[in-house]
Design a protein around this motif. Structure first.
Motif, short mmCIF file in Angstrom:
data_model
loop_
_atom_site.label_atom_id
_atom_site.label_comp_id
_atom_site.label_asym_id
_atom_site.label_seq_id
_atom_site.Cartn_x
_atom_site.Cartn_y
_atom_site.Cartn_z
N VAL A 214 -65.41 40.39 -75.25
CA VAL A 214 -65.73 41.40 -74.25
C VAL A 214 -64.93 41.10 -73.01
O VAL A 214 -64.81 39.94 -72.60
CB VAL A 214 -67.25 41.38 -73.92
N THR A 215 -64.34 42.13 -72.40
CA THR A 215 -63.61 41.96 -71.14
C THR A 215 -64.25 42.85 -70.08
O THR A 215 -64.93 43.83 -70.40
CB THR A 215 -62.14 42.34 -71.29
N GLY A 216 -64.04 42.50 -68.83
CA GLY A 216 -64.61 43.29 -67.76
C GLY A 216 -64.10 42.84 -66.40
O GLY A 216 -63.16 42.04 -66.30
N VAL A 217 -64.76 43.35 -65.38
CA VAL A 217 -64.41 43.02 -64.00
C VAL A 217 -65.69 42.65 -63.25
O VAL A 217 -66.70 43.34 -63.34
CB VAL A 217 -63.70 44.20 -63.29
N VAL A 218 -65.63 41.53 -62.52
CA VAL A 218 -66.72 41.09 -61.66
C VAL A 218 -66.24 41.17 -60.23
O VAL A 218 -65.17 40.63 -59.90
CB VAL A 218 -67.18 39.66 -62.01
N ARG A 219 -66.99 41.85 -59.37
CA ARG A 219 -66.65 41.93 -57.94
C ARG A 219 -67.43 40.86 -57.20
O ARG A 219 -68.64 40.75 -57.33
CB ARG A 219 -66.97 43.30 -57.38
N VAL A 220 -66.70 40.09 -56.38
CA VAL A 220 -67.28 38.99 -55.62
C VAL A 220 -67.02 39.24 -54.14
O VAL A 220 -65.91 39.58 -53.76
CB VAL A 220 -66.65 37.64 -56.04
N ARG A 221 -68.06 39.07 -53.31
CA ARG A 221 -67.89 39.17 -51.87
C ARG A 221 -67.79 37.76 -51.31
O ARG A 221 -68.67 36.93 -51.54
CB ARG A 221 -69.05 39.92 -51.22
N ILE A 222 -66.71 37.49 -50.58
CA ILE A 222 -66.39 36.17 -50.04
C ILE A 222 -66.47 36.20 -48.52
O ILE A 222 -66.04 37.16 -47.89
CB ILE A 222 -64.95 35.75 -50.43
N GLU A 223 -67.01 35.13 -47.96
CA GLU A 223 -66.95 34.93 -46.51
C GLU A 223 -66.18 33.63 -46.28
O GLU A 223 -66.54 32.59 -46.82
CB GLU A 223 -68.35 34.82 -45.91
N GLU A 224 -65.12 33.73 -45.49
CA GLU A 224 -64.24 32.59 -45.28
C GLU A 224 -64.03 32.37 -43.79
O GLU A 224 -63.81 33.30 -43.04
CB GLU A 224 -62.90 32.87 -45.97
N ARG A 225 -64.12 31.11 -43.39
CA ARG A 225 -63.82 30.74 -42.01
C ARG A 225 -62.62 29.81 -42.05
O ARG A 225 -62.63 28.79 -42.74
CB ARG A 225 -65.00 30.04 -41.36
N PHE A 226 -61.57 30.21 -41.32
CA PHE A 226 -60.34 29.42 -41.30
C PHE A 226 -59.74 29.49 -39.91
O PHE A 226 -59.49 30.59 -39.40
CB PHE A 226 -59.35 29.97 -42.35
N MET A 227 -59.53 28.34 -39.30
CA MET A 227 -58.96 28.23 -37.95
C MET A 227 -59.71 29.10 -36.95
O MET A 227 -59.11 29.79 -36.13
CB MET A 227 -57.47 28.60 -37.98
N GLY A 228 -61.03 29.09 -37.04
CA GLY A 228 -61.85 29.82 -36.09
C GLY A 228 -62.02 31.30 -36.38
O GLY A 228 -62.76 31.99 -35.68
N ASN A 229 -61.35 31.83 -37.39
CA ASN A 229 -61.46 33.24 -37.75
C ASN A 229 -62.40 33.41 -38.93
O ASN A 229 -62.31 32.68 -39.91
CB ASN A 229 -60.10 33.83 -38.11
N LEU A 230 -63.26 34.42 -38.84
CA LEU A 230 -64.19 34.73 -39.92
C LEU A 230 -63.69 35.97 -40.65
O LEU A 230 -63.43 37.00 -40.04
CB LEU A 230 -65.59 34.99 -39.36
N SER A 231 -63.54 35.85 -41.98
CA SER A 231 -63.07 36.98 -42.80
C SER A 231 -64.08 37.23 -43.91
O SER A 231 -64.59 36.30 -44.52
CB SER A 231 -61.73 36.66 -43.44
N ASN A 232 -64.35 38.51 -44.16
CA ASN A 232 -65.17 38.93 -45.28
C ASN A 232 -64.31 39.83 -46.15
O ASN A 232 -63.69 40.76 -45.64
CB ASN A 232 -66.41 39.70 -44.81
N TYR A 233 -64.29 39.56 -47.45
CA TYR A 233 -63.48 40.39 -48.33
C TYR A 233 -64.05 40.36 -49.74
O TYR A 233 -64.90 39.53 -50.07
CB TYR A 233 -62.01 39.95 -48.33
#
Length: 93
Positions: A28-47
């Motif tokens: 079986v194949t598929g796609v899983v969507r993951v929400r990531i929160e990353e902090r790097f060099m003082g910047n917060l990114s959500n993707y």
């Protein structure tokens, strides 16, 4: 958390879709969507990341297929997180 510290956190995970593999029986194949929160060099990114996943499960229930696909996604995320958190060598000043 200090300015130079980094973090990489999985905030959510969902199976977007899945179906039988076109040529390999039992896969079986598929796609899983993951929400990531990353902090790097003082910047917060959500993707979001859409991970292609697969599982060789044969004929099982829908819940077991979803569990197997999420397990494959977790394996991929653990590898990604390990690479992300490796300490880079610092040049001597």
């Amino acid at each position: 958390m200090a300015f130079g510290e980094t973090s990489f956190e999985v905030k959510a995970c969902e199976v977007r879709y899945y179906g039988p593999h076109a040529t390999i029986p039992g896969r079986v194949t598929g796609v899983v969507r993951v929400r990531i929160e990353e902090r790097f060099m003082g910047n917060l990114s959500n993707y979001h990341l859409d991970l292609k996943v697969k599982a060789d499960v044969g004929s099982v229930s829908s819940a077991e297929v979803r569990t197997a696909l999420l397990a494959h996604a977790a394996h991929q995320l653990n590898r990604l997180k390990a690479r992300h958190s490796e300490k880079l060598p610092v040049a001597a000043e």
